[in-house]
Design a protein around this motif. Sequence first.
Motif, mmCIF file in Angstrom:
data_model
loop_
_atom_site.group_PDB
_atom_site.id
_atom_site.type_symbol
_atom_site.label_atom_id
_atom_site.label_comp_id
_atom_site.label_asym_id
_atom_site.label_seq_id
_atom_site.Cartn_x
_atom_site.Cartn_y
_atom_site.Cartn_z
ATOM 1 N N MET A 73 0.829 -1.204 0.000
ATOM 2 C CA MET A 73 0.000 0.000 0.000
ATOM 3 C C MET A 73 0.860 1.250 0.000
ATOM 4 S SD MET A 73 -3.055 -0.984 -0.305
ATOM 5 C CE MET A 73 -3.859 0.556 0.004
ATOM 6 N N ALA A 125 -6.851 -8.397 -0.735
ATOM 7 C CA ALA A 125 -8.077 -8.210 0.064
ATOM 8 C C ALA A 125 -8.891 -9.499 0.101
ATOM 9 C CB ALA A 125 -8.903 -7.069 -0.535
ATOM 10 N N THR A 183 -15.261 -3.033 2.770
ATOM 11 C CA THR A 183 -15.252 -1.623 2.332
ATOM 12 C C THR A 183 -14.033 -1.333 1.467
ATOM 13 O OG1 THR A 183 -16.404 -1.022 4.360
ATOM 14 C CG2 THR A 183 -15.286 0.749 3.166
ATOM 15 N N SER A 184 -12.861 -1.834 1.937
ATOM 16 C CA SER A 184 -11.628 -1.605 1.184
ATOM 17 C C SER A 184 -11.697 -2.262 -0.192
ATOM 18 C CB SER A 184 -10.440 -2.140 1.979
ATOM 19 O OG SER A 184 -9.247 -1.993 1.247
ATOM 20 N N SER A 185 -12.316 -3.479 -0.231
ATOM 21 C CA SER A 185 -12.434 -4.176 -1.520
ATOM 22 C C SER A 185 -13.315 -3.384 -2.475
ATOM 23 C CB SER A 185 -13.009 -5.579 -1.292
ATOM 24 O OG SER A 185 -12.130 -6.333 -0.504
ATOM 25 N N ARG A 222 -13.850 -0.173 -2.432
ATOM 26 C CA ARG A 222 -13.139 1.022 -2.922
ATOM 27 C C ARG A 222 -11.999 0.642 -3.876
ATOM 28 N NH1 ARG A 222 -12.893 5.081 2.303
ATOM 29 N NH2 ARG A 222 -15.167 5.239 2.580
ATOM 30 N N THR A 223 -11.360 -0.472 -3.563
ATOM 31 C CA THR A 223 -10.300 -0.922 -4.467
ATOM 32 C C THR A 223 -10.874 -1.263 -5.841
ATOM 33 O OG1 THR A 223 -9.080 -1.798 -2.577
ATOM 34 C CG2 THR A 223 -8.458 -2.624 -4.743
ATOM 35 N N GLY A 243 -8.653 6.870 -0.850
ATOM 36 C CA GLY A 243 -9.053 5.468 -0.604
ATOM 37 C C GLY A 243 -7.897 4.632 -0.105
ATOM 38 N N GLN A 297 -7.364 5.240 3.488
ATOM 39 C CA GLN A 297 -8.295 4.473 4.328
ATOM 40 C C GLN A 297 -7.905 2.999 4.389
ATOM 41 O OE1 GLN A 297 -12.218 5.192 2.810
ATOM 42 N NE2 GLN A 297 -12.221 7.394 3.377
ATOM 43 N N VAL A 298 -7.429 2.495 3.227
ATOM 44 C CA VAL A 298 -6.978 1.099 3.230
ATOM 45 C C VAL A 298 -5.798 0.931 4.179
ATOM 46 C CG1 VAL A 298 -5.910 -0.688 1.832
ATOM 47 C CG2 VAL A 298 -7.853 0.575 0.933
ATOM 48 N N ASN A 299 -4.894 1.927 4.181
ATOM 49 C CA ASN A 299 -3.761 1.852 5.117
ATOM 50 C C ASN A 299 -4.228 1.820 6.577
ATOM 51 O OD1 ASN A 299 -1.652 1.759 3.263
ATOM 52 N ND2 ASN A 299 -1.617 3.986 2.993
ATOM 53 N N ALA A 352 -7.207 0.785 7.603
ATOM 54 C CA ALA A 352 -7.857 -0.511 7.842
ATOM 55 C C ALA A 352 -6.836 -1.619 8.011
ATOM 56 C CB ALA A 352 -8.808 -0.843 6.690
#
Length: 630
Positions: free
Chosen positions: A391, A440, A505-507, A509-510, A551, A554-556, A558
Amino acid sequence: MFSSLRKRILIITLAVIALALVINATVSYLTVESHDRQQVAEQLGSIASGNAMAIEEWVAARTSMVEAARTPVQGDAPVTALIQLAESGGFLSTYLGKPDGSLTTSDGWVPPDDYDPRQRGWYLAATEQDATIVSPPYVDANSGRVVVTFATPVRRGGRLHGVIGGDVVIDKLIGQVNGIQPTPSSFAFLSRGGETLIAHPDAELTLEPLVRISEALTPAAVARLGDTRNDWLSVIVGGERKRLSVTPIAGTDWHLGVALDEAEATAGMQAILESSLMTLVIIIAITALLLGLWLKRTFAGLERARDALEDIASGEGDLTRRLPEQGRDEVAQIAAAFNRFVAKMHDVLLDVRDSSESVRIAATEIADGGQDLSRRTENAASSLQQTSASMEEITSTVEHTAESSRQANGLSESASQIARRGGEAVGQVVDTMQGIRDSAAQISEIVTVMDGIAFQTNLLALNASVEAARAGEQGRGFAVVAGEVRKLASRSAEAAKQIKGLIDTSSARTEEGAAQVRAAGETMEEIVQSVTRVTDVLGEITAATGEQSDGIGQVNVAVSELDRMTQQNAALVEESTTAAEQLKDQADRLAEAVAGFTLRERTSDAAHGEQPRLVERDGQSQPRPRLDYA
């Protein structure tokens, strides 16, 4: 000594038997003694009466002879009559004393001048009593022998003609009295008036006072005994106790006494007493032997029960052992009750052994599963660290793309080259986004596995609680550990749900970023085709890159949270593994305690194998799950 019930029963029984025998012997002895006393008294009286009768006959014969001579001595030849009297009666001498003071004798004895028969005791007593008398014994001056004088008055026409007297030696009478000896230590004596001894085995006591024999022989005592038939008096003679019986001699003031030795008289009673004591000892010995053997055989069952209980209490008991149930007495009932108790304990310990084995297996599986889960959690943490690094690389790439887009706005003349580079960069972004999506997906699978592990851990903890409840007091520690494991499993499941939500959520957004990257790629293709639209496309790329940067941020966040939760899960797994190891140790201790007893194997288990235990789940009995992480 009295700690044994068998010995107490034996001693009490022997005491009762001995007491009964003593009481019986005492009653018999007293009864026989009463009869013996009466018999001895009758025998003593019979001996005294018989010998007294002989003495009475001797006295009566001499008295009759003297009285028969009254008429002959009144004739012309009184000397001849006196000689006949002396010879027929065995008199030492006979004589006739007259009122004129003259004396005629059978043996020709001439008295001295001063001799007056009228002053002699025999003459005075006969005339005073006017009857035949027997004088007190005395020692004859001429012969030196003990004699008595028989004297009777002779009357003619109512006047005193004279007094006939005859001296009789009583040696034979004394010998006859001395010959009365009912027992070796007994003797007889002849007394006059209860005061003077006439005959006694000890010649030195002749004519001595009667009290020389015993102080108790007073005239009153002798008179009392003489008036009572078959009565006797206990006196001490020469240090020995005698039973004395006295019989009066008719026609005289004599008394014949018979002293019976009490020890010899009661020898039969002593023999009875000794035989009773010997019989008591023999009966007690035989009873002790027979009763001891019977009690030993009777109490053998109790001793076997005692030994079996001591064997069980020592921790090395053989619960397969059974006592023989012979008979219907209390010992057989105790043996039957003991067998039922041991059988019940055997079944209980079999269940405990099986339960402890199941707990041990479950604890082993939990420990193995925890160790496997710990390894997988460590792997997940390592994957999360790699994801975080990726990431960071994506963030750097996106920033670089934004910087390139800004440079593309000022460098439109090199748009084609920049577009190609942008296309390459977009391709890399697409690959990177695809890698993020794959990572993910892997994280989602890991979280799913963690959720399953948490569910199985919770189910195992529930089974451990059930087994601990069955184990009773020994399973309280298991129940506490199982509760803690259930709490940790619940927390792990909740954290896994949170991680799964964040990953979803991360998936999403990814996916959105990937779609935008694909759109950027298409735009870059259009840029290659149409440089004139470079500025607009770069603006869109700049905007999309900003959104991607947000995004990715946010992934970082999470991923960081997922890494923290993974570390917590790893710590909880370590605690669960430790608890499982403790549970395994407790199960081993329980199995070791049960192994102290010898138990038979279950026939059903040996024939068909161990059946899986059922647990309640959702209201239905289901087989206990087994952990398998291979």
